[in-house]
Motif scaffolding. Structure first.
Motif, PDB file in Angstrom:
ATOM      1  N   HIS A   1     -22.591  -2.367 -37.155  1.00  0.00           N
ATOM      2  CA  HIS A   1     -21.406  -1.519 -37.131  1.00  0.00           C
ATOM      3  C   HIS A   1     -21.764  -0.228 -36.403  1.00  0.00           C
ATOM      4  O   HIS A   1     -22.738   0.435 -36.763  1.00  0.00           O
ATOM      5  CB  HIS A   1     -20.945  -1.172 -38.549  1.00  0.00           C
ATOM      6  N   GLN A   2     -21.004   0.111 -35.390  1.00  0.00           N
ATOM      7  CA  GLN A   2     -21.157   1.425 -34.765  1.00  0.00           C
ATOM      8  C   GLN A   2     -20.269   2.399 -35.518  1.00  0.00           C
ATOM      9  O   GLN A   2     -19.046   2.217 -35.589  1.00  0.00           O
ATOM     10  CB  GLN A   2     -20.793   1.367 -33.280  1.00  0.00           C
ATOM     11  N   ALA A   3     -20.909   3.411 -36.090  1.00  0.00           N
ATOM     12  CA  ALA A   3     -20.192   4.315 -36.983  1.00  0.00           C
ATOM     13  C   ALA A   3     -20.628   5.757 -36.734  1.00  0.00           C
ATOM     14  O   ALA A   3     -21.787   6.111 -36.968  1.00  0.00           O
ATOM     15  CB  ALA A   3     -20.460   3.945 -38.445  1.00  0.00           C
ATOM     16  N   GLY A   4     -19.718   6.559 -36.240  1.00  0.00           N
ATOM     17  CA  GLY A   4     -20.006   7.980 -36.082  1.00  0.00           C
ATOM     18  C   GLY A   4     -20.649   8.340 -34.767  1.00  0.00           C
ATOM     19  O   GLY A   4     -21.175   7.506 -34.046  1.00  0.00           O
ATOM     20  N   ARG A   5     -20.618   9.634 -34.498  1.00  0.00           N
ATOM     21  CA  ARG A   5     -21.143  10.133 -33.225  1.00  0.00           C
ATOM     22  C   ARG A   5     -22.650  10.310 -33.245  1.00  0.00           C
ATOM     23  O   ARG A   5     -23.277  10.377 -32.196  1.00  0.00           O
ATOM     24  CB  ARG A   5     -20.482  11.477 -32.902  1.00  0.00           C
TER      25      ARG A   5
ATOM     26  N   ALA B   1     -28.981   2.754 -41.906  1.00  0.00           N
ATOM     27  CA  ALA B   1     -28.457   3.452 -40.736  1.00  0.00           C
ATOM     28  C   ALA B   1     -29.624   3.741 -39.812  1.00  0.00           C
ATOM     29  O   ALA B   1     -30.727   4.055 -40.264  1.00  0.00           O
ATOM     30  CB  ALA B   1     -27.774   4.753 -41.143  1.00  0.00           C
ATOM     31  N   SER B   2     -29.379   3.642 -38.508  1.00  0.00           N
ATOM     32  CA  SER B   2     -30.494   3.759 -37.578  1.00  0.00           C
ATOM     33  C   SER B   2     -30.005   4.068 -36.182  1.00  0.00           C
ATOM     34  O   SER B   2     -28.891   3.680 -35.801  1.00  0.00           O
ATOM     35  CB  SER B   2     -31.277   2.438 -37.561  1.00  0.00           C
TER      36      SER B   2
ATOM     37  N   VAL C   1     -25.182   1.861 -36.791  1.00  0.00           N
ATOM     38  CA  VAL C   1     -25.787   2.636 -35.702  1.00  0.00           C
ATOM     39  C   VAL C   1     -24.747   3.605 -35.156  1.00  0.00           C
ATOM     40  O   VAL C   1     -23.544   3.320 -35.174  1.00  0.00           O
ATOM     41  CB  VAL C   1     -26.305   1.724 -34.563  1.00  0.00           C
ATOM     42  N   PRO C   2     -25.177   4.777 -34.684  1.00  0.00           N
ATOM     43  CA  PRO C   2     -24.218   5.712 -34.086  1.00  0.00           C
ATOM     44  C   PRO C   2     -23.737   5.220 -32.736  1.00  0.00           C
ATOM     45  O   PRO C   2     -24.338   4.323 -32.131  1.00  0.00           O
ATOM     46  CB  PRO C   2     -25.040   7.003 -33.956  1.00  0.00           C
ATOM     47  N   GLU C   3     -22.691   5.815 -32.258  1.00  0.00           N
ATOM     48  CA  GLU C   3     -22.124   5.423 -30.974  1.00  0.00           C
ATOM     49  C   GLU C   3     -23.087   5.663 -29.821  1.00  0.00           C
ATOM     50  O   GLU C   3     -22.941   5.064 -28.756  1.00  0.00           O
ATOM     51  CB  GLU C   3     -20.819   6.189 -30.738  1.00  0.00           C
TER      52      GLU C   3
END
Length: 315
Positions: free
Chosen positions: A123-127, A79-80, A103-105
């Motif tokens: 994958h864009q995942a989470g705020r 995650a980054s 990666v976050p949004e």
């Protein structure tokens, strides 16, 4: 503050990491700037780690962890906010491992585009970063991939510490190092290497002062994050490893406002044509804005740690 059993890297671990990753990373240059440059009344040296592979210091730690583990066929997952993902992509290509990133949004479009351009599964995942971490952990458990953390694993922190090892060889008379701090992998690694032989000042953005808030509370705390440097310095909680190192080996924490960061970034461009990302300009912002004022005798080094930014944003 109670003593914990969190393992932290030593200078020996950093030296071993330097041997291990030699040939995989660049020895980034040091640039000397005269007193008065950037409006700072002291001569400085800039460690241009933004010229590292993938545009930031991150490959050092990722290479060190990947080279000390048995990597399964499922490859590597991380995650980054962007830079660690770009580093993982580079490492995966060099070592022949599959790579998956979360990666976050809020991750900058320029970083996501670069990842996809090179074929990464993104994958864009989470705020925010914390939610992306949870998604990466679930994915690693599901696929058996080796989980990589952007800043809170022993091998990663030791690898980032090689920035300090290199700096010490390039500038043996350095007295003070100013380094950006988000989750603390780079600041912690550098402090672990110097181990109080050199003054280490961690610089945080006012939108994400994780170390400063934890120091004020006397324990690691979770904060809300935002601001101009959130993509690179937007950890909501200082890493456990960096926290333990900071308690004994990071001398000072300076928090700088977003406006000062943007001003320092502009000065890097105007004076040296260095296109740093906002987080990488934070240490210079501490000097430009007076958050850190060197003594007359101090030999001060500034780590410019990343350059994954859209040059058009400087126009």
């Amino acid at each position: 503050m109670s003593v914990t059993d969190v393992p932290v890297p030593t200078s020996d671990d950093v030296a071993a990491a330097a041997d291990r990753i030699r040939g995989h990373v660049r020895r980034t240059p040091l640039v000397e700037v005269a007193s008065g440059t950037f409006g700072v009344g002291a001569p400085l040296v800039l460690k241009l780690e933004l010229l590292q592979h993938s545009g930031s210091f991150k490959p050092r730690g990722v290479f060190n962890r990947a080279l000390t583990q048995d990597v399964p066929s499922a490859g590597l997952v991380i995650a980054s906010g962007g830079n660690a993902a770009l580093a993982l992509l580079h490492v995966g290509e060099r070592l022949g491992h599959a790579v998956e990133v979360f990666v976050p949004e809020t991750a900058p479009a320029v970083k996501i585009a670069k990842l996809r351009r090179h074929g990464a599964r993104v994958h864009q995942a989470g705020r925010d970063f914390a939610e992306a971490v949870v998604a990466s952990e679930h994915r690693a458990a599901e696929t058996g991939a080796l989980l990589m953390h952007a800043y809170d694993q022993m091998e990663v922190v030791a690898g980032q510490g090689t920035v300090g090892l290199e700096l010490g060889k390039q500038c043996p008379d350095v007295d003070t190092v100013l380094v950006a701090c988000g989750g603390g992998g780079l600041a912690g690694g550098i402090a672990a290497w110097f181990d109080r032989r050199v003054r280490v000042v961690a610089v945080e953005a006012s939108g994400s002062p994780t170390l400063a808030a934890s120091r004020a509370a006397g324990e690691r705390v979770t904060i809300s994050v935002g601001g101009v440097a959130a993509d690179a310095l937007g950890a909501s909680r200082i890493g456990a490893i960096a926290w333990e190192i900071a308690r004994r080996a990071i001398d000072e924490v300076v928090v700088v406002p977003g406006e000062a960061i943007l001003d320092a970034r502009r000065r890097l461009w105007d004076e040296l044509r260095i296109c740093a990302e906002p987080g990488a300009a934070a240490p210079l912002a501490a000097l430009v804005g007076g958050g850190y004022v060197p003594e007359a005798y101090e030999r001060v080094a500034v780590i410019v740690c990343g350059g994954n930014s859209d040059p058009a944003s400087l126009s």
